[in-house]
Motif scaffolding. Structure first.
Motif, PDB file in Angstrom:
ATOM      1  N   THR A  90      73.293  21.753  92.342  1.00  0.00           N
ATOM      2  CA  THR A  90      72.464  21.609  90.892  1.00  0.00           C
ATOM      3  C   THR A  90      70.914  22.124  91.416  1.00  0.00           C
ATOM      4  O   THR A  90      70.455  21.781  91.929  1.00  0.00           O
ATOM      5  N   ALA A  91      70.660  23.253  90.326  1.00  0.00           N
ATOM      6  CA  ALA A  91      69.417  23.413  90.328  1.00  0.00           C
ATOM      7  C   ALA A  91      68.592  22.423  89.434  1.00  0.00           C
ATOM      8  O   ALA A  91      69.046  22.110  88.398  1.00  0.00           O
ATOM      9  N   TYR A  92      67.320  22.505  89.095  1.00  0.00           N
ATOM     10  CA  TYR A  92      66.560  21.787  88.160  1.00  0.00           C
ATOM     11  C   TYR A  92      65.363  22.408  87.585  1.00  0.00           C
ATOM     12  O   TYR A  92      64.928  23.600  88.117  1.00  0.00           O
ATOM     13  N   GLN A  93      65.158  22.089  86.189  1.00  0.00           N
ATOM     14  CA  GLN A  93      63.997  22.473  85.349  1.00  0.00           C
ATOM     15  C   GLN A  93      63.224  21.440  84.988  1.00  0.00           C
ATOM     16  O   GLN A  93      63.717  20.210  84.909  1.00  0.00           O
ATOM     17  N   ALA A  94      61.935  21.955  84.635  1.00  0.00           N
ATOM     18  CA  ALA A  94      60.866  20.826  84.326  1.00  0.00           C
ATOM     19  C   ALA A  94      60.956  20.435  82.945  1.00  0.00           C
ATOM     20  O   ALA A  94      61.114  21.202  82.050  1.00  0.00           O
ATOM     21  N   SER A  95      60.768  18.991  82.539  1.00  0.00           N
ATOM     22  CA  SER A  95      60.673  18.802  81.117  1.00  0.00           C
ATOM     23  C   SER A  95      59.134  18.283  81.096  1.00  0.00           C
ATOM     24  O   SER A  95      58.619  17.239  81.225  1.00  0.00           O
ATOM     25  N   GLY A  96      58.313  19.286  80.672  1.00  0.00           N
ATOM     26  CA  GLY A  96      56.954  19.046  80.688  1.00  0.00           C
ATOM     27  C   GLY A  96      56.182  19.449  82.045  1.00  0.00           C
ATOM     28  O   GLY A  96      57.007  20.398  82.826  1.00  0.00           O
ATOM     29  N   THR A  97      54.888  19.351  81.710  1.00  0.00           N
ATOM     30  CA  THR A  97      54.165  19.884  82.935  1.00  0.00           C
ATOM     31  C   THR A  97      54.242  19.101  84.295  1.00  0.00           C
ATOM     32  O   THR A  97      54.318  17.794  84.384  1.00  0.00           O
ATOM     33  N   LEU A  98      54.172  19.915  85.325  1.00  0.00           N
ATOM     34  CA  LEU A  98      54.270  19.025  86.923  1.00  0.00           C
ATOM     35  C   LEU A  98      52.773  18.935  87.081  1.00  0.00           C
ATOM     36  O   LEU A  98      52.079  19.813  87.573  1.00  0.00           O
ATOM     37  N   GLY A  99      52.208  17.969  87.194  1.00  0.00           N
ATOM     38  CA  GLY A  99      50.796  17.425  87.292  1.00  0.00           C
ATOM     39  C   GLY A  99      50.487  16.990  88.767  1.00  0.00           C
ATOM     40  O   GLY A  99      51.326  16.823  89.501  1.00  0.00           O
ATOM     41  N   SER A 100      49.332  17.150  88.839  1.00  0.00           N
ATOM     42  CA  SER A 100      48.847  16.648  90.436  1.00  0.00           C
ATOM     43  C   SER A 100      49.325  15.184  90.736  1.00  0.00           C
ATOM     44  O   SER A 100      49.457  14.794  91.938  1.00  0.00           O
ATOM     45  N   ASP A 101      49.572  14.564  89.825  1.00  0.00           N
ATOM     46  CA  ASP A 101      49.961  12.836  89.968  1.00  0.00           C
ATOM     47  C   ASP A 101      51.265  12.862  90.577  1.00  0.00           C
ATOM     48  O   ASP A 101      51.736  11.521  91.108  1.00  0.00           O
ATOM     49  N   GLY A 102      52.064  13.778  90.658  1.00  0.00           N
ATOM     50  CA  GLY A 102      53.497  13.554  91.023  1.00  0.00           C
ATOM     51  C   GLY A 102      54.391  13.175  90.289  1.00  0.00           C
ATOM     52  O   GLY A 102      55.611  13.005  90.511  1.00  0.00           O
ATOM     53  N   LYS A 103      53.879  12.429  89.049  1.00  0.00           N
ATOM     54  CA  LYS A 103      54.985  11.942  88.141  1.00  0.00           C
ATOM     55  C   LYS A 103      55.773  12.813  87.257  1.00  0.00           C
ATOM     56  O   LYS A 103      55.399  13.066  86.056  1.00  0.00           O
ATOM     57  N   TYR A 238      60.778  17.066  96.390  1.00  0.00           N
ATOM     58  CA  TYR A 238      61.963  16.316  96.236  1.00  0.00           C
ATOM     59  C   TYR A 238      61.581  14.951  95.849  1.00  0.00           C
ATOM     60  O   TYR A 238      62.312  14.260  95.156  1.00  0.00           O
ATOM     61  N   VAL A 239      60.745  14.364  96.536  1.00  0.00           N
ATOM     62  CA  VAL A 239      60.106  12.802  96.248  1.00  0.00           C
ATOM     63  C   VAL A 239      59.740  12.892  94.726  1.00  0.00           C
ATOM     64  O   VAL A 239      60.013  11.707  94.211  1.00  0.00           O
ATOM     65  N   ASN A 240      59.072  13.637  94.536  1.00  0.00           N
ATOM     66  CA  ASN A 240      58.368  13.571  93.046  1.00  0.00           C
ATOM     67  C   ASN A 240      59.355  13.970  91.880  1.00  0.00           C
ATOM     68  O   ASN A 240      59.323  13.090  90.788  1.00  0.00           O
ATOM     69  N   ALA A 241      60.204  14.777  92.181  1.00  0.00           N
ATOM     70  CA  ALA A 241      60.945  15.197  91.158  1.00  0.00           C
ATOM     71  C   ALA A 241      62.612  14.667  91.194  1.00  0.00           C
ATOM     72  O   ALA A 241      63.193  14.417  90.164  1.00  0.00           O
ATOM     73  N   ILE A 242      63.165  14.886  92.167  1.00  0.00           N
ATOM     74  CA  ILE A 242      64.463  14.527  92.395  1.00  0.00           C
ATOM     75  C   ILE A 242      64.941  12.876  92.940  1.00  0.00           C
ATOM     76  O   ILE A 242      65.857  12.513  92.245  1.00  0.00           O
ATOM     77  N   HIS A 243      64.040  12.690  93.704  1.00  0.00           N
ATOM     78  CA  HIS A 243      64.512  11.146  94.072  1.00  0.00           C
ATOM     79  C   HIS A 243      64.608  10.280  93.082  1.00  0.00           C
ATOM     80  O   HIS A 243      65.932   9.360  92.906  1.00  0.00           O
ATOM     81  N   PRO A 244      63.752  10.093  92.022  1.00  0.00           N
ATOM     82  CA  PRO A 244      64.092   9.282  90.812  1.00  0.00           C
ATOM     83  C   PRO A 244      65.395   9.340  89.930  1.00  0.00           C
ATOM     84  O   PRO A 244      66.025   8.363  89.512  1.00  0.00           O
ATOM     85  N   LEU A 245      66.220  10.522  90.132  1.00  0.00           N
ATOM     86  CA  LEU A 245      67.034  10.993  89.612  1.00  0.00           C
ATOM     87  C   LEU A 245      68.551  10.466  90.449  1.00  0.00           C
ATOM     88  O   LEU A 245      69.578  10.205  89.784  1.00  0.00           O
ATOM     89  N   VAL A 246      68.474  10.653  91.735  1.00  0.00           N
ATOM     90  CA  VAL A 246      69.620  10.207  92.627  1.00  0.00           C
ATOM     91  C   VAL A 246      69.703   9.256  93.412  1.00  0.00           C
ATOM     92  O   VAL A 246      70.501   8.613  93.965  1.00  0.00           O
ATOM     93  N   ASN A 247      68.148   8.592  93.727  1.00  0.00           N
ATOM     94  CA  ASN A 247      68.021   7.285  94.391  1.00  0.00           C
ATOM     95  C   ASN A 247      68.962   7.391  95.892  1.00  0.00           C
ATOM     96  O   ASN A 247      69.503   6.273  96.173  1.00  0.00           O
ATOM     97  N   VAL A 248      69.017   8.407  96.615  1.00  0.00           N
ATOM     98  CA  VAL A 248      69.815   8.691  97.625  1.00  0.00           C
ATOM     99  C   VAL A 248      69.213   7.793  99.032  1.00  0.00           C
ATOM    100  O   VAL A 248      70.028   7.263  99.768  1.00  0.00           O
ATOM    101  N   TYR A 249      67.889   7.998  99.180  1.00  0.00           N
ATOM    102  CA  TYR A 249      67.126   7.761 100.438  1.00  0.00           C
ATOM    103  C   TYR A 249      66.435   6.372 100.157  1.00  0.00           C
ATOM    104  O   TYR A 249      65.972   6.304  99.189  1.00  0.00           O
ATOM    105  N   ILE A 273      59.210  28.040  88.949  1.00  0.00           N
ATOM    106  CA  ILE A 273      58.593  26.935  88.408  1.00  0.00           C
ATOM    107  C   ILE A 273      57.726  26.354  89.572  1.00  0.00           C
ATOM    108  O   ILE A 273      58.266  25.691  90.584  1.00  0.00           O
ATOM    109  N   ALA A 274      56.295  26.838  89.858  1.00  0.00           N
ATOM    110  CA  ALA A 274      55.653  26.590  90.954  1.00  0.00           C
ATOM    111  C   ALA A 274      54.951  25.227  90.686  1.00  0.00           C
ATOM    112  O   ALA A 274      54.874  24.590  89.687  1.00  0.00           O
TER     113      ALA A 274
END
Length: 504
Positions: A90-103, A238-249, A273-274
């Protein structure tokens, strides 16, 4: 080593061991309570898709294609195997702004089929497995799959019985692997790096759900995500965007990342999506992250991590190591043949006095960095594993001293602050992550420099060989007591210095 110095070292080793055991047993009631809270937060079942696993892979030229250690793992009680993973990524798309805080909040987008490979190094004796698997995102900066963290830290991983998995998560590495051995890898297919994040998730899921195959029946208790350089850039995303979705590591080691991060999505297979120019690790992450940085990684104009520095928390540690470079003499040469018998430590010390300019087929204009970061990296793996298994966080480290985007140097030309090792506190050379002439290769900017001290400089610092060994030993003891060098590494580190002729 003289009898007097050896006796002192034995006494100090006993003190180091006593101090270390006491530190390991000290977990406060508050820490236990925090561990229980965090464990509950992480209790969600890993939810990445489970790929189809086939193998072990054979045929072709007979061995996995990967830039890593070159010795027979059987000599150190390990075995190597390779498997194919196949599925729909799966590829991913942003829901809102990708901010410097990583959230960051992202959602699944398109899917595409893939078949990649993983290389597995594991203890041959199941009783020696410590229960933790390190999954390294193989680095593709050189145009092929390399395993810089296995190469740099393998002595500790082998010594403590980790399993290690290297995954071809990116298209460049997979395609180079396929080209190097078409017969062995003809089934491989990568849809593009927008899908690399889910491929990494599915690799961790395969380690958990298909351990009977992937790990030869070993039962993993913890799975750590790891990556160096470009791989660390991608793991930051990955840590900021994907980990909260899949919780693998269960935790992450990010080694030599930049101030920014990799794109969440990219052309040609998906819209760009930079990431923003400055990216920190999200503060609400439920698993630990240890970020490990060298001198090369911080300055603005290079990797610029200084702008992304953040304070330590109960889920985040930042380690900045003095006298080190993004890549060095151990990673591109010595580490490949170091079987942990002490000779690698001797070679690493000798590189401080006679630094190489590169390796086979690769040369820089100046001698490259020989700052021995491998010892601290091995400690980082050990402390991250302790963190995820017991809840005891790694040592807090001072930051490297920077003023006006330049490092503050001591009287010997080495940087002040940061994690200290004998190489900078009992120096025999000026070490830097900077200063390389990039005319011969743009990669040389990542290799830093080593300027060995002259005989006159050495004699001014150390009036005798015993004086030098005593100073080196004191620095090693200090690093062990601070929690940045393992006691098991201190012995060969000191023995290598003792076998030298410093001061010449």
């Amino acid at each position: 080593m003289t009898m007097t110095v050896m006796a002192r070292w034995r006494t100090r080793r006993r003190r180091i061991a006593t101090t270390t055991v006491a530190a390991l047993l000290t977990v406060t009631a508050a820490g236990v309570a925090q561990l229980a809270t965090d464990s509950a937060a992480q209790a969600a079942t890993p939810s990445a898709a489970s790929p189809t696993v086939t193998g072990p892979v054979t045929g072709g030229k007979g061995v996995p294609v990967v830039g890593a250690t070159a010795f027979d793992l059987g000599k150190v009680g390990y075995r190597q195997s390779e498997y194919f993973l196949a599925g729909s990524a799966t590829a991913y798309q942003a829901s809102g702004t990708l901010g410097s805080d990583g959230k960051w909040t992202v959602t699944p987008a398109a899917t595409a089929p893939y078949t990649t490979r993983i290389v597995v190094n594991r203890p041959a004796d199941a009783k020696k497995f410590n229960g933790t698997v390190v999954v390294e995102w193989l680095n593709v900066s050189a145009g092929y799959d390399g395993a810089p963290d296995w190469t740099a830290a393998h002595n500790q991983l082998i010594r403590d019985g980790y399993a290690w998995v290297g995954v071809s998560a990116q298209a460049v590495g997979l395609n180079a692997t396929k080209n190097a051995d078409p017969d062995r890898y003809q089934a491989l297919s990568h849809p593009g790096d927008s899908y690399s994040y889910d491929i990494f998730s599915q690799t961790g899921q395969a380690v958990r759900k298909s351990a009977a195959t992937v790990l030869g029946g070993l039962k993993p208790k913890k799975v750590l995500g790891d990556g160096e350089s470009q791989s660390a850039f991608r793991l930051t995303t990955y840590v900021n965007a994907i980990h909260p979705l899949v919780n693998v590591y269960d935790g992450y080691l990010l080694h030599s990342r930049a101030g920014t991060a990799s794109a969440l999505s990219q052309a040609p297979e998906r819209p760009d999506i930079a990431a923003p120019a400055v990216v920190r690790i999200r503060p609400d992450l439920a698993v630990p992250v240890l970020t490990f940085q060298t001198e090369t990684d911080l300055p603005t104009g290079l990797l610029g991590y200084v702008d992304a520095r953040q304070d330590d928390t109960n889920r985040f540690r930042l380690w900045e190591v003095a006298g080190t470079a993004h890549a060095d003499a151990y990673t591109i040469g010595i580490g490949a043949t170091d079987v942990g018998d002490g000779q690698g430590s001797v070679a690493a010390f000798n590189a401080l006095r006679n630094p190489p300019t590169g390796a086979a087929g690769f040369s820089c204009a100046k001698p490259i960095n020989a700052g021995e970061q491998q010892y601290v990296l091995q400690t980082a793996f050990s402390q991250l594993n302790r963190w995820v298994t017991t809840g005891q966080a790694p040592s807090k480290a001072p930051r490297l001293q920077i003023a006006n985007n330049a490092y503050v140097l001591d009287a010997n030309g080495n940087v002040k602050g940061g994690i200290r090792t004998p190489a900078v506190d009992a120096p025999v050379a000026k070490l830097s992550g900077l200063g390389q002439d990039t005319g011969s290769s743009p990669f040389c900017a990542l290799f830093g420099t080593t300027v060995p001290f002259t005989p006159a400089q050495l004699h001014a610092l150390y009036p005798s060989h015993d004086a030098f060994v005593a100073a080196w030993m004191k620095a090693a003891t200090s690093a062990v007591n601070a929690g940045f060098i393992l006691p098991a590494d201190a012995k060969p580190l000191v023995a290598a210095a003792a076998s030298s002729t410093v001061p010449e």
